[in-house]
Design an enzyme around this catalytic site. Structure first.
Site, PDB file in Angstrom:
ATOM      1  N   CYS A   9       0.840  -1.204   0.000  1.00  0.00           N
ATOM      2  CA  CYS A   9       0.000   0.000   0.000  1.00  0.00           C
ATOM      3  C   CYS A   9       0.868   1.245   0.000  1.00  0.00           C
ATOM      4  CB  CYS A   9      -0.905   0.001   1.220  1.00  0.00           C
ATOM      5  SG  CYS A   9      -1.719   1.570   1.488  1.00  0.00           S
ATOM      6  N   CYS A  12       0.186   3.276   3.633  1.00  0.00           N
ATOM      7  CA  CYS A  12       0.621   2.836   4.964  1.00  0.00           C
ATOM      8  C   CYS A  12       1.782   1.859   4.920  1.00  0.00           C
ATOM      9  CB  CYS A  12      -0.538   2.219   5.727  1.00  0.00           C
ATOM     10  SG  CYS A  12      -1.105   0.673   5.022  1.00  0.00           S
ATOM     11  N   CYS A  51      -9.103   8.429  -7.374  1.00  0.00           N
ATOM     12  CA  CYS A  51      -7.764   7.872  -7.210  1.00  0.00           C
ATOM     13  C   CYS A  51      -6.748   8.994  -7.016  1.00  0.00           C
ATOM     14  CB  CYS A  51      -7.413   7.059  -8.444  1.00  0.00           C
ATOM     15  SG  CYS A  51      -5.691   6.621  -8.525  1.00  0.00           S
ATOM     16  N   CYS A  54      -4.327   8.957 -10.514  1.00  0.00           N
ATOM     17  CA  CYS A  54      -4.817   9.350 -11.840  1.00  0.00           C
ATOM     18  C   CYS A  54      -6.079  10.190 -11.771  1.00  0.00           C
ATOM     19  CB  CYS A  54      -5.037   8.122 -12.719  1.00  0.00           C
ATOM     20  SG  CYS A  54      -6.411   7.114 -12.158  1.00  0.00           S
ATOM     21  N   ASP A 293      18.623  31.912  -5.005  1.00  0.00           N
ATOM     22  CA  ASP A 293      19.535  32.610  -5.911  1.00  0.00           C
ATOM     23  C   ASP A 293      19.106  32.484  -7.369  1.00  0.00           C
ATOM     24  OD1 ASP A 293      21.292  34.046  -4.494  1.00  0.00           O
ATOM     25  OD2 ASP A 293      22.956  32.640  -4.616  1.00  0.00           O
ATOM     26  N   LYS A 434      28.159  33.949  -5.283  1.00  0.00           N
ATOM     27  CA  LYS A 434      27.576  32.633  -5.055  1.00  0.00           C
ATOM     28  C   LYS A 434      26.985  32.448  -3.660  1.00  0.00           C
ATOM     29  CE  LYS A 434      29.724  30.191  -8.711  1.00  0.00           C
ATOM     30  NZ  LYS A 434      31.080  30.546  -9.106  1.00  0.00           N
ATOM     31  N   ASP A 672      33.512  28.183   2.862  1.00  0.00           N
ATOM     32  CA  ASP A 672      33.378  27.685   4.230  1.00  0.00           C
ATOM     33  C   ASP A 672      34.718  27.662   4.964  1.00  0.00           C
ATOM     34  OD1 ASP A 672      34.136  25.811   2.396  1.00  0.00           O
ATOM     35  OD2 ASP A 672      32.699  24.280   2.994  1.00  0.00           O
TER      36      ASP A 672
END
Ligand SMILES: O=c1ccn([C@@H]2O[C@H](COP(=O)(O)OP(=O)(O)O[C@H]3O[C@H](CO)[C@@H](O)[C@H](O)[C@H]3O)[C@@H](O)[C@H]2O)c(=O)[nH]1
Ligand SMILES: [Mn+2]
Ligand SMILES: [Zn+2]
Ligand SMILES: [Zn+2]
Length: 825
Positions: A9, A12, A51, A54, A293, A434, A672
């Site tokens: 399913c 679930c 559904c 679809c 950005d 950047k 960084d």
């Protein structure tokens, strides 16, 4: 066990089960969308008769069966659902605040008026704690609730250093020293025994070997004092979240950066946002800023959907304390989700939530599908106006605030964290720098709008995996002893979806589990660009409070940022930060001049020369003076959003210290490393925090081309730093605040790309030897000295394993094979 042919399913995760004829249960004969009977019935009760995939109506016979059982309920539910839907769609705001859009500005102002009013209201009410005691209890896993733990003592430290046992450290260090001695012997032998018949080859190999040895030293010694840390978030609660008192945890601004929604899927970004909004932290202390950005309407629209979905998702997460709080990753977990859950409603609500998420996902996917082809006339928003960001390289700044005080509440009526969409202005002819530029824009916007004392930044593909992550960081940052000099708390980068053998070495285990711990024992881990909580003051270029001040230099506008040329002479001055005093004086002035009008005030502020450092926004400058964060009371609410737009304009940083001394530092694509390095040079320390449950998780490049590009980009970034004025080989000696082992580590991170050159040379040596019949080692030692062979190989292997170059296990084997086979030849 059911037969394996039965589908699972989609809602679930159970098998769909069989119908009376013994065939798998099918609800939709159009597309065979797998859904089990209980989920199907649940859907019908909720009035969903078509559904999910679809959209075609469900099988009539099945419908009748279920409706007989459930009676009239479903029609009621359907009706309710519809009216709810209308409400939701009406709330979709399709206007954005931009500088040149009047209408949007009105909108922004009213939002802000409301917000500021609710702030005032809040202040009057003396803030009721965001999460009540009962709620918080529900969040604690049941097994912890039952235990009768002694109440945590608020006066105890919030974290401790767990030293690595001597018995483990001593052998490790001995081995390093032994290798060092052997290396010495080896070089002695190599240098004193030149091969005359192949002098060129010998010289090349010796130069390469010396380089390898050097980089081995660079890599080994910063690991000399590894430490582990432990945090006590219960003590943090006991200290700052006392019953009946306002919650005193510090506010945090979250930054998420994104560029191209077609490369960085909006669903992944949305999951990041949802995981932040659902954090286990007081909602009024959380604000989430998204930097776009790419100025993409797709990002904006998916954020509108996400803000709406958060209204259901956040209360669900908090009610059942689920982890992780990013729905995509929560629902795809392959574990028993019923474990530890006590509330009987859980299964039902989880099912409903899953369904809601699927529907949300479909809406996002529809948006993505729509965005694949840009219409010729550009994008148009829902209200018919044209999207301001149609040219991503030439567009005004845009800001939109969702949720928060004045915005929508969650379905249970509780407040939600603020969510702010920001797309900084871009114009041709202006550098945008950047990611670093994007983060700096967010620093300023957030300073104007919320000004939390701490900032957590995440890449759009890194979600919060541990909802208590921020609390972990606060155990350091809010600790009066530890936190004073901490510029940031870095969490390790962990990844999802990496194959078992980690083919492209994404995990970087040695780096995140060894090197970073080692650095934590010196001056702190390097900043890796994501999963990091900053002290806002450290981003503003100040030195740590307990450090002696740098002497004020007369020529510079910002004395704090320029490493001093001489030590301060007067010891009484030693432990004061000149800049801080200046700030205090400025605050004093501001208080006094409350009665002045706007113009006079801004004149007065400008006198303090802050403008040369921080740019021409008096609101922003005022915010930097609030050491404990918060928005200045004196700030005129109607100017806030205008000011926020002002501080993201593309010319704002011209002739200021942004990117040079303050904020994220420009000049390298690996911004960084540079940003963290500057902070360490100023004398701050950082902290490495590794909670048991990884705090953040990201997606890593899992195809060779992407990974190679990434490694190449990092290598180029390091070379950029090497060639810049910030090169760790000579930068920042004046202050004397960067510990020398820390410096070694930084040198290692910027010189490692050069290792590729000796590596190539060294690897081609065996081939040349074979072809020419010459040898780089005097032949006498071939069989007679196996010891030297061993040493030779040990060194060879070391040179490869240390390296940050992408060396997966396979290539590594090839290299060591080469290393072993070549002396035997
Ligand atoms: O003009 C830009 C370019 C990038 N980004 C953002 O920057 C982040 C990182 O970019 P990405 O292309 O994913 O680079 P990676 O190599 O995967 O990132 C690693 O390396 C970067 C440079 O060292 C660090 O900044 C990152 O945090 C670290 O995860 C992403 O969120 C992007 O959206 C922007 O906001 N604006
Ligand atoms: Mn990335
Ligand atoms: Zn089901
Ligand atoms: Zn279907």
């Amino acid at each position: 066990m059911m037969e394996s042919g039965v589908p699972v399913c989609h809602t679930c995760g159970e098998h769909v089960g069989l119908n009376v004829n013994g065939e798998p249960f099918v609800a939709c004969h159009e597309c065979n969308f797998p859904i089990c009977k209980s989920c199907f019935e649940y859907d019908l009760k909720e009035g969903r008769k078509a559904c999910l995939r679809c959209g075609s109506p469900y099988d009539e016979n099945l419908l009748d069966d279920v409706e007989k059982a459930t009676g009239d309920q479903s029609t009621m539910a359907a009706h309710l659902n519809k009216s709810q839907d209308v409400g939701i769609h009406a709330r979709h705001i399709s206007s954005v605040s931009t500088l040149d859009s009047e209408m949007a500005e009105d909108n922004g102002n009213s939002i802000w008026k409301n917000r500021v009013e609710s702030w005032k209201e809040k202040k009057n009410k003396k803030k009721k704690p965001a999460t009540t005691k009962v709620e918080r209890e529900a969040e604690i896993p049941p097994e912890q609730q039952m235990e009768d733990k002694p109440a945590p003592d608020a006066s105890q430290p919030l974290s401790t250093i767990i030293p690595i046992p001597k018995s483990r450290l001593a052998p490790y260090r001995t081995v390093i020293i032994m290798r060092l001695i052997i290396l010495g012997l080896f070089f002695h032998y190599r240098v004193t025994n030149p091969v005359d018949s192949a002098f060129g080859l010998w010289l090349t190999s010796v130069i390469c070997e010396i380089w390898f040895a050097f980089s081995w030293v660079l890599d080994q010694f910063p690991k000399w004092y590894p430490v582990n840390r432990e945090t006590y978030i219960d003590r943090l609660s006991a200290r700052y979240e006392r019953e009946g008192e306002p919650d005193e945890l510090a506010a945090v601004d979250f930054f998420v950066s994104t560029v191209d929604p077609l490369k960085e899927p909006p669903l992944i970004t949305a999951n990041t946002v949802l995981s932040i909004l659902a954090l286990d932290y007081p909602v009024d202390k959380v604000s989430c800023y998204i930097s776009d950005d790419g100025a993409a309407m797709l990002t904006f629209e998916s954020l509108v959907e996400t803000a709406d979905f958060a209204r259901k998702w956040v209360p669900f997460c908090k009610k059942f304390s689920i982890e992780p709080r990013a729905p995509e990753f929560y629902f795809s977990q392959k574990i028993d989700y019923l474990k530890d859950k006590v509330q009987p409603s859980f299964v039902k609500e989880r099912r409903a939530m899953k369904r809601d998420y699927e529907e949300y996902k479909i809406r996002i996917n529809a948006l993505v599908a729509k965005a694949q082809k840009t219409p010729d006339e550009g994008w148009t928003m829902q209200d018919g106006t044209s999207w301001p960001g149609n040219n991503p390289r030439d567009h005004p700044g845009m800001i939109q605030v969702f949720l928060g005080y004045s915005g929508a509440r969650d379905i249970e009526g509780n407040e939600l964290p603020r969510l702010v969409y920001v797309s900084r202005e871009k114009r041709p002819g202006y550098q945008h720098h950047k990611k670093a530029g994007a983060e700096n824009a967010l620093v300023r916007v957030s300073a104007v709008l919320t000004n939390a004392p701490f900032i957590l930044n995440l890449d759009c593909d890194h979600y919060v995996n541990n909802s208590k992550a921020v609390r972990e960081a606060m155990c350091f940052l809010m600790d009066p002893q530890v936190g004073r000099d901490v510029c940031y708390v870095q969490f390790p980068q962990r990844f999802d979806g990496i194959d078992r053998s980690d083919r492209y070495a994404n995990r970087n285990t040695v780096f995140f589990d060894v090197n970073m711990k080692g650095l934590d024992g010196i001056q702190g881990p390097v900043y890796v660009g994501t999963g990091c909580v900053f002290n806002r003051q450290a981003l503003y270029g100040y030195g740590p409070p307990s450090m002696p001040s740098f002497p004020k230099s007369s020529s510079s506008s910002c004395s704090c940022c320029c490493p001093g040329k001489k030590e301060p002479k007067d010891p009484s001055e030693l432990y004061r930060d000149a800049k801080r005093e200046e700030l205090d004086a400025a605050i004093f002035n501001l208080r006094e001049i409350d009665n002045y009008d706007e113009y006079e005030r801004s004149m007065l502020i400008s006198q303090t020369s802050f403008e040369k450092t921080f740019g021409l926004s008096s609101v922003f400058i005022e915010s930097t003076l609030m050491e404990n964060g918060g928005v200045a009371e004196s700030a005129n609410p109607s100017t806030l959003i205008k000011e926020a737009i002002h501080v993201i304009s593309c010319g704002y940083e011209e002739k200021t210290a942004w990117g040079k001394e303050i904020g994220w530092i420009y000049g390298s694509v690996t911004e960084d490393i540079l940003t963290g390095f500057k902070m360490h040079c100023r004398g701050w320390r950082s902290i490495y925090c590794m909670p048991l449950r990884p705090a953040f998780k990201g997606s890593a490049p899992i195809n060779l081309s992407d990974r190679l590009h990434q490694v190449l980009r990092w290598a180029l970034g390091s070379v950029e730093i090497f060639l810049s004025r910030h090169c760790p080989l000579w930068y920042g000696f004046g202050g004397g605040r960067l510990k020398w082992l820390q410096r070694l580590a930084y040198i290692n991170t910027i010189v490692y790309p050069f290792t590729s050159l000796p590596l190539i040379a060294y690897c081609s040596l065996p081939a040349i030897c074979l072809l020419t019949g010459k040898f780089i080692i005097p032949t006498v030692m071939n069989a007679s000295n196996p010891c030297l062979f061993l040493v030779f190989n040990i060194i060879y292997i070391h040179c490869f394993t240390f390296s940050n170059l992408m060396i997966s296990s396979q290539t590594w084997q090839v290299f060591s094979f080469l290393a072993f086979s070549f002396p035997l030849s």
